[in-house]
Design a protein around this motif. Sequence first.
Motif, mmCIF file in Angstrom:
data_model
loop_
_atom_site.group_PDB
_atom_site.id
_atom_site.type_symbol
_atom_site.label_atom_id
_atom_site.label_comp_id
_atom_site.label_asym_id
_atom_site.label_seq_id
_atom_site.Cartn_x
_atom_site.Cartn_y
_atom_site.Cartn_z
ATOM 1 N N UNK A 5 -19.824 -9.790 -1.811
ATOM 2 C CA UNK A 5 -19.462 -9.060 -0.806
ATOM 3 C C UNK A 5 -18.020 -8.701 -0.533
ATOM 4 N N UNK A 6 -17.873 -7.138 0.028
ATOM 5 C CA UNK A 6 -16.565 -6.592 0.335
ATOM 6 C C UNK A 6 -15.845 -6.435 -0.638
ATOM 7 N N UNK A 7 -16.048 -6.101 -2.348
ATOM 8 C CA UNK A 7 -15.939 -5.645 -3.602
ATOM 9 C C UNK A 7 -16.558 -4.715 -4.346
ATOM 10 N N UNK A 8 -15.226 -3.933 -4.313
ATOM 11 C CA UNK A 8 -15.716 -2.560 -5.970
ATOM 12 C C UNK A 8 -14.407 -2.931 -6.566
ATOM 13 N N UNK A 9 -15.415 -1.803 -7.367
ATOM 14 C CA UNK A 9 -14.641 -1.430 -8.832
ATOM 15 C C UNK A 9 -14.387 0.255 -8.996
ATOM 16 N N UNK A 10 -12.988 0.778 -8.908
ATOM 17 C CA UNK A 10 -13.080 2.231 -9.016
ATOM 18 C C UNK A 10 -13.519 3.180 -10.036
ATOM 19 N N UNK A 11 -13.520 3.694 -10.168
ATOM 20 C CA UNK A 11 -14.947 5.111 -11.170
ATOM 21 C C UNK A 11 -13.944 5.624 -12.127
ATOM 22 N N UNK A 12 -14.310 6.059 -12.770
ATOM 23 C CA UNK A 12 -13.626 7.131 -14.107
ATOM 24 C C UNK A 12 -11.994 7.918 -13.258
ATOM 25 N N UNK A 13 -12.872 8.814 -11.797
ATOM 26 C CA UNK A 13 -11.823 9.331 -11.119
ATOM 27 C C UNK A 13 -11.058 8.892 -10.060
ATOM 28 N N UNK A 14 -11.060 7.119 -10.453
ATOM 29 C CA UNK A 14 -10.082 6.609 -9.635
ATOM 30 C C UNK A 14 -11.494 6.372 -8.994
ATOM 31 N N UNK A 15 -12.382 6.347 -8.196
ATOM 32 C CA UNK A 15 -12.768 6.566 -6.472
ATOM 33 C C UNK A 15 -13.067 5.185 -6.362
ATOM 34 N N UNK A 16 -12.723 4.159 -5.470
ATOM 35 C CA UNK A 16 -13.460 2.915 -5.382
ATOM 36 C C UNK A 16 -14.155 2.959 -3.445
ATOM 37 N N UNK A 17 -15.084 2.952 -3.469
ATOM 38 C CA UNK A 17 -15.925 2.949 -1.780
ATOM 39 C C UNK A 17 -16.474 1.497 -1.385
ATOM 40 N N UNK A 18 -15.691 1.057 -0.704
ATOM 41 C CA UNK A 18 -16.208 -0.390 0.101
ATOM 42 C C UNK A 18 -16.765 -0.092 1.769
ATOM 43 N N UNK A 19 -17.443 -0.874 1.825
ATOM 44 C CA UNK A 19 -18.292 -0.801 3.738
ATOM 45 C C UNK A 19 -17.067 -1.996 4.355
ATOM 46 N N UNK A 20 -16.558 -1.830 4.653
ATOM 47 C CA UNK A 20 -15.767 -2.871 6.105
ATOM 48 C C UNK A 20 -15.958 -2.626 7.486
ATOM 49 N N UNK A 21 -16.203 -3.942 8.187
ATOM 50 C CA UNK A 21 -15.821 -3.511 9.859
ATOM 51 C C UNK A 21 -14.547 -3.149 9.997
ATOM 52 N N UNK A 22 -14.907 -2.466 11.098
ATOM 53 C CA UNK A 22 -13.822 -1.939 12.401
ATOM 54 C C UNK A 22 -13.273 -3.166 12.169
ATOM 55 N N UNK A 23 -11.836 -1.884 12.240
ATOM 56 C CA UNK A 23 -10.387 -3.319 12.457
ATOM 57 C C UNK A 23 -9.062 -2.903 11.568
ATOM 58 N N UNK A 24 -8.151 -4.360 12.072
ATOM 59 C CA UNK A 24 -7.082 -4.429 10.246
ATOM 60 C C UNK A 24 -8.232 -5.297 9.847
ATOM 61 N N UNK A 25 -7.567 -4.386 8.621
ATOM 62 C CA UNK A 25 -8.315 -4.894 7.034
ATOM 63 C C UNK A 25 -6.811 -4.637 6.230
ATOM 64 N N UNK A 26 -7.091 -6.435 5.509
ATOM 65 C CA UNK A 26 -6.131 -5.907 4.128
ATOM 66 C C UNK A 26 -6.884 -5.802 2.693
ATOM 67 N N UNK A 27 -6.165 -5.250 2.113
ATOM 68 C CA UNK A 27 -7.469 -5.614 0.487
ATOM 69 C C UNK A 27 -6.137 -5.297 -0.007
ATOM 70 N N UNK A 28 -6.991 -5.546 -0.957
ATOM 71 C CA UNK A 28 -5.869 -6.157 -2.554
ATOM 72 C C UNK A 28 -6.423 -5.844 -4.220
ATOM 73 N N UNK A 29 -6.200 -5.641 -5.583
ATOM 74 C CA UNK A 29 -6.785 -5.361 -6.234
ATOM 75 C C UNK A 29 -7.134 -6.566 -7.477
ATOM 76 N N UNK A 30 -8.188 -6.552 -8.155
ATOM 77 C CA UNK A 30 -8.079 -7.515 -9.551
ATOM 78 C C UNK A 30 -8.197 -6.723 -10.515
ATOM 79 N N UNK A 31 -6.885 -6.512 -11.374
ATOM 80 C CA UNK A 31 -7.075 -6.036 -13.020
ATOM 81 C C UNK A 31 -5.806 -6.881 -13.305
ATOM 82 N N UNK A 32 -6.591 -7.227 -15.182
ATOM 83 C CA UNK A 32 -5.343 -7.972 -15.802
ATOM 84 C C UNK A 32 -4.388 -7.235 -16.609
#
Length: 212
Positions: free
Chosen positions: A59-86
């Motif tokens: 859960x809470x993981x998504x992949x950016x499309x060819x336009x670089x857009x990544x949509x992710x549903x998260x609970x409200x509040x302060x959250x951290x984002x990071x990326x996974x890429x080689x």
Amino acid sequence: MKTIDEESQPIAGVEVESCPNVGWWNVGAQIYCAPLIKDERILKYRSAQSGTDHVFPQPFRTTSNRSGIAKLGLPEGKRSLWILSDAYELPIHLGSRRTRIELASGKTTEATLHMQPRGTEQLSDWDKLAGVVLGCSTREGRRVLALPGVSDKMMEFTERFREAKAQDDPELLAGAYAVVAGAFADIEDFGEAARWYEKASRQQEEIERNDD
């Protein structure tokens, strides 16, 4: 969210992830909806690992499309984002490769993740400052901290940074940059001193703009 490179071009295929936690009656915490655990298996096999169900995607993981857009549903509040890429990584900012966002219930929050190729580190001004002000084991840090009286000033700024609501506050940075500039001037490294005085000047200009 939008994932872009150093030339503001979209990057596809980048995994964006978060891990919102939920606490359970003061006895522990886990990521919302993960992992799913079946108590009957734990009781039967007497192993927490055996009760973990891995049949659902992370859960809470998504992949950016060819336009670089990544949509992710998260609970409200302060959250951290990071990326996974080689191939790409987020630059270090405030000592971390994570981006902080604040979400409101029922609203869409937009964020842009500026990424750099792996192995081409570009530290922010704050993180360069941390190597000096916070006494990290850098060449500049060792040189500055060796000066009489500088350690006390560095300790003072360490406390101010820890207590600050925003560590990129212009007033806070202007004072810290000026102290570091003065320290370099004391050891006659005038080139480095000039660079830090310039940083202090830019922060002072930011303060004046905010006051207008």
